[in-house]
Design a protein around this motif. Structure first.
Motif, mmCIF file in Angstrom:
data_model
loop_
_atom_site.group_PDB
_atom_site.id
_atom_site.type_symbol
_atom_site.label_atom_id
_atom_site.label_comp_id
_atom_site.label_asym_id
_atom_site.label_seq_id
_atom_site.Cartn_x
_atom_site.Cartn_y
_atom_site.Cartn_z
ATOM 1 N N LYS A 236 53.212 -8.852 76.618
ATOM 2 C CA LYS A 236 53.583 -9.412 75.306
ATOM 3 C C LYS A 236 52.532 -10.414 74.798
ATOM 4 O O LYS A 236 52.117 -10.350 73.649
ATOM 5 N N SER A 237 52.139 -11.325 75.690
ATOM 6 C CA SER A 237 51.148 -12.325 75.273
ATOM 7 C C SER A 237 49.814 -11.654 74.966
ATOM 8 O O SER A 237 49.129 -12.033 74.012
ATOM 9 N N SER A 238 49.474 -10.632 75.767
ATOM 10 C CA SER A 238 48.217 -9.909 75.513
ATOM 11 C C SER A 238 48.286 -9.229 74.147
ATOM 12 O O SER A 238 47.299 -9.203 73.407
ATOM 13 N N ASP A 333 45.587 2.320 79.411
ATOM 14 C CA ASP A 333 44.294 2.477 80.094
ATOM 15 C C ASP A 333 44.527 2.805 81.570
ATOM 16 O O ASP A 333 43.673 3.415 82.218
HETATM 17 P P1 GDP Z 1 53.694 -10.986 79.324
HETATM 18 O O1 GDP Z 1 54.275 -11.662 80.485
HETATM 19 O O2 GDP Z 1 54.568 -9.862 78.858
HETATM 20 O O3 GDP Z 1 53.323 -11.900 78.215
HETATM 21 O O4 GDP Z 1 52.364 -10.261 79.821
HETATM 22 P P2 GDP Z 1 50.847 -10.763 79.766
HETATM 23 O O5 GDP Z 1 50.269 -10.523 78.434
HETATM 24 O O6 GDP Z 1 50.768 -12.138 80.316
HETATM 25 O O7 GDP Z 1 50.172 -9.716 80.757
HETATM 26 C C1 GDP Z 1 50.590 -9.581 82.098
HETATM 27 C C2 GDP Z 1 49.457 -8.926 82.862
HETATM 28 O O8 GDP Z 1 49.265 -7.608 82.377
HETATM 29 C C3 GDP Z 1 48.118 -9.665 82.714
HETATM 30 O O9 GDP Z 1 47.439 -9.618 83.963
HETATM 31 C C4 GDP Z 1 47.395 -8.821 81.680
HETATM 32 O O10 GDP Z 1 45.992 -8.895 81.799
HETATM 33 C C5 GDP Z 1 47.899 -7.436 82.021
HETATM 34 N N1 GDP Z 1 47.836 -6.543 80.869
HETATM 35 C C6 GDP Z 1 48.330 -6.740 79.633
HETATM 36 N N2 GDP Z 1 48.073 -5.690 78.838
HETATM 37 C C7 GDP Z 1 47.387 -4.801 79.587
HETATM 38 C C8 GDP Z 1 46.820 -3.508 79.306
HETATM 39 O O11 GDP Z 1 46.872 -2.940 78.222
HETATM 40 N N3 GDP Z 1 46.192 -2.876 80.358
HETATM 41 C C9 GDP Z 1 46.089 -3.440 81.590
HETATM 42 N N4 GDP Z 1 45.454 -2.768 82.519
HETATM 43 N N5 GDP Z 1 46.600 -4.657 81.878
HETATM 44 C C10 GDP Z 1 47.242 -5.335 80.893
#
Ligand code: GDP
Length: 451
Positions: A236-238, A333
């Motif tokens: 989500k944050s990404s 990916d």
């Molecule tokens: P959140 O907890 O939902 O906000 O998730 P984050 O954005 O913090 O991402 C959690 C992990 O997933 C991190 O290590 C990111 O780098 C990884 N991540 C997020 N999007 C992708 C993606 O499209 N591909 C890959 N391989 N890793 C991702």
């Protein structure tokens, strides 16, 4: 108390820009131009053609020196923004120059303008209606193209002309209805009362539609709220960072790092969206995380649009949703799980990689199509741009409904008409028109009584 067209000055641009525009309005603007302006040969000028840019220099009489290299434009009364004589001095944006120019203008008995005073004078001189003046303010404040295009439509008189038309039609109807009361014995060709009442109620429906359109304007102005919901680590944050095209939210591999929400505005194709990155949804015993999750569920209810984000590598089960939601399998990916891949055949499921910025255009085009659905004006009716206008429109609508109720309840027409006149007043308030005896005038203007 200064007279209505006593000269005023105000800076129409920011201090510190390359070029600044100092505006003056009032009865002796031409004198001011004659005293301040030197042409390219460093001579004073007496004649200034209206609306023409004059290249030259700004003369500082007290210091006997040239203050700046400028352009000066003179706008003659009747053809200017305020309606009075005006000049615009385009000088350099230096704070020292602008400070000195202000001193010079004060020494010429030009007073600093109050906030909005140029537009207020434009209104008092009949150059703009109140709804236009409000739209000018909205246009200046606008931070997205959707909001700006609504405002510019009203600056150019969109709302005003519609209100004037509706009001004129109501005045006509009222005049005909009055005539039936005042001259029942006269040989006048009366328009059928039922058709007049029907016309009035049709206008009431148009007023209601314009009134309801106000919500669209507010949504355009504030941005459509979009919540990103999903399990911790789904990305989500990404995704927020990817949409913002910058690092805003902290991205970690540790699940549950976003414990409270983050809110950011983005614009796509001129539409504004307020994107909310929520705390990840999962069962937890952590009290702080629990509060974050409760907030996420509130955003799920309150947001106009919802993005459900899943880690496509896991066995995804789609959350139940409505038409305002999109389901996204992230991390395309990496290899999607078999179960996730099967979901892709569903129309509202797309795959992206928030990390590698792949597939985001599909999400962006979904957002744009939804924005068009929620924000675009589906009628050719103008939109209201202020609470004041909305309030007057609401009252006008109430008055017309009350007029209708009176007729249904058999209240005599002369009493029922009071509500119609009230509606006219409220409509007149929107454009700033002062309601006069014009209805009475129109009875005689339109009918040849006694003929
Ligand atoms: P959140 O907890 O939902 O906000 O998730 P984050 O954005 O913090 O991402 C959690 C992990 O997933 C991190 O290590 C990111 O780098 C990884 N991540 C997020 N999007 C992708 C993606 O499209 N591909 C890959 N391989 N890793 C991702």
């Amino acid at each position: 108390m200064p007279t209505a067209n006593a000269p005023i000055f105000g800076l129409s641009s920011q201090v510190g820009g390359a070029i600044a525009i100092m505006r003056c309005s009032g009865k002796n603007c031409l004198d001011i131009a004659q005293k301040l302006f030197l042409n390219s040969n460093k001579n004073f000028r007496t004649n200034f053609e209206s609306h023409v840019m004059n290249y030259g220099f700004l003369w500082d009489e007290a210091r006997q020196t040239i203050l700046d290299e400028i352009y000066l434009v003179y706008f003659e009364a009747g053809r200017s923004y305020t309606g009075d004589d005006m000049i615009e001095i385009h000088c350099h944006g230096s704070s020292a120059i602008l400070h000195r120019l202000s001193e010079i203008l004060r020494s010429l008995d030009v007073s600093p303008a109050q906030p909005g005073e140029f537009t207020r004078r434009a209104f008092l001189n009949g150059r703009v209606g109140l709804s236009q003046a409000e739209a000018i303010h909205e246009l200046i404040e606008s931070d997205n193209l959707q909001q700006a295009s609504i405002a510019i439509n009203n600056v150019s008189g969109g709302l005003k002309s519609k209100i004037v038309t509706l009001r004129n039609e109501l005045v006509d109807c009222a005049a005909h209805l009055e005539a039936t009361l005042d001259y029942p014995e006269e040989d006048i060709e009366f328009i059928n009362q039922d058709s007049l009442i029907k016309r009035i109620l049709d206008i009431g429906s148009i007023i209601d539609e314009i009134y309801q359109n106000y919500d669209r304007f507010i949504l355009s102005k504030n941005g459509l709220q979009v919540a990103i919901l999903g399990a911790p680590n789904s990305g989500k944050s990404s995704l927020l960072n990817a949409l913002l095209k910058k690092e805003r939210a902290i991205v970690t591999e540790i699940a549950g790092t976003t414990r409270d929400h983050i809110e950011e505005s983005i614009q796509i194709n001129g539409y504004k969206f307020k994107i909310i990155d929520t705390a990840g949804l999962r069962a937890t015993t952590d009290e702080v995380e629990k509060i974050g999750i409760e907030r996420s569920l509130e955003f799920e209810k309150s947001s106009t649009l919802i993005i459900y984000l899943y880690d496509g590598n896991t066995d995804v089960i789609l959350r139940e949703s409505g038409t305002n939601c999109i389901h996204i399998l992230n991390k395309m990916d990496l290899r999607l799980s078999d179960k996730s891949s099967k979901l892709l055949s569903k129309t509202d499921v797309i795959q992206i990689s928030a990390l590698k910025l792949e597939g985001l255009y599909k999400l962006e085009s979904w957002l744009v199509s939804k924005a068009a659905e929620y924000l675009c004006n589906k009628t050719d009716l103008p939109m209201l741009t202020s609470e004041r206008q909305r309030d007057s429109m609401h009252r006008a609508s109430d008055s017309l409904q009350s007029f209708q109720r009176s007729l249904i309840n058999g209240i005599p027409m002369d009493i029922a008409l009071v509500d119609l006149y009230e509606a006219l007043d409220y409509l007149g308030q929107i454009t700033g028109k002062i309601v006069t005896e014009d209805i009475v005038d129109r009875i005689f203007e339109k009918f040849c009584i006694g003929k």
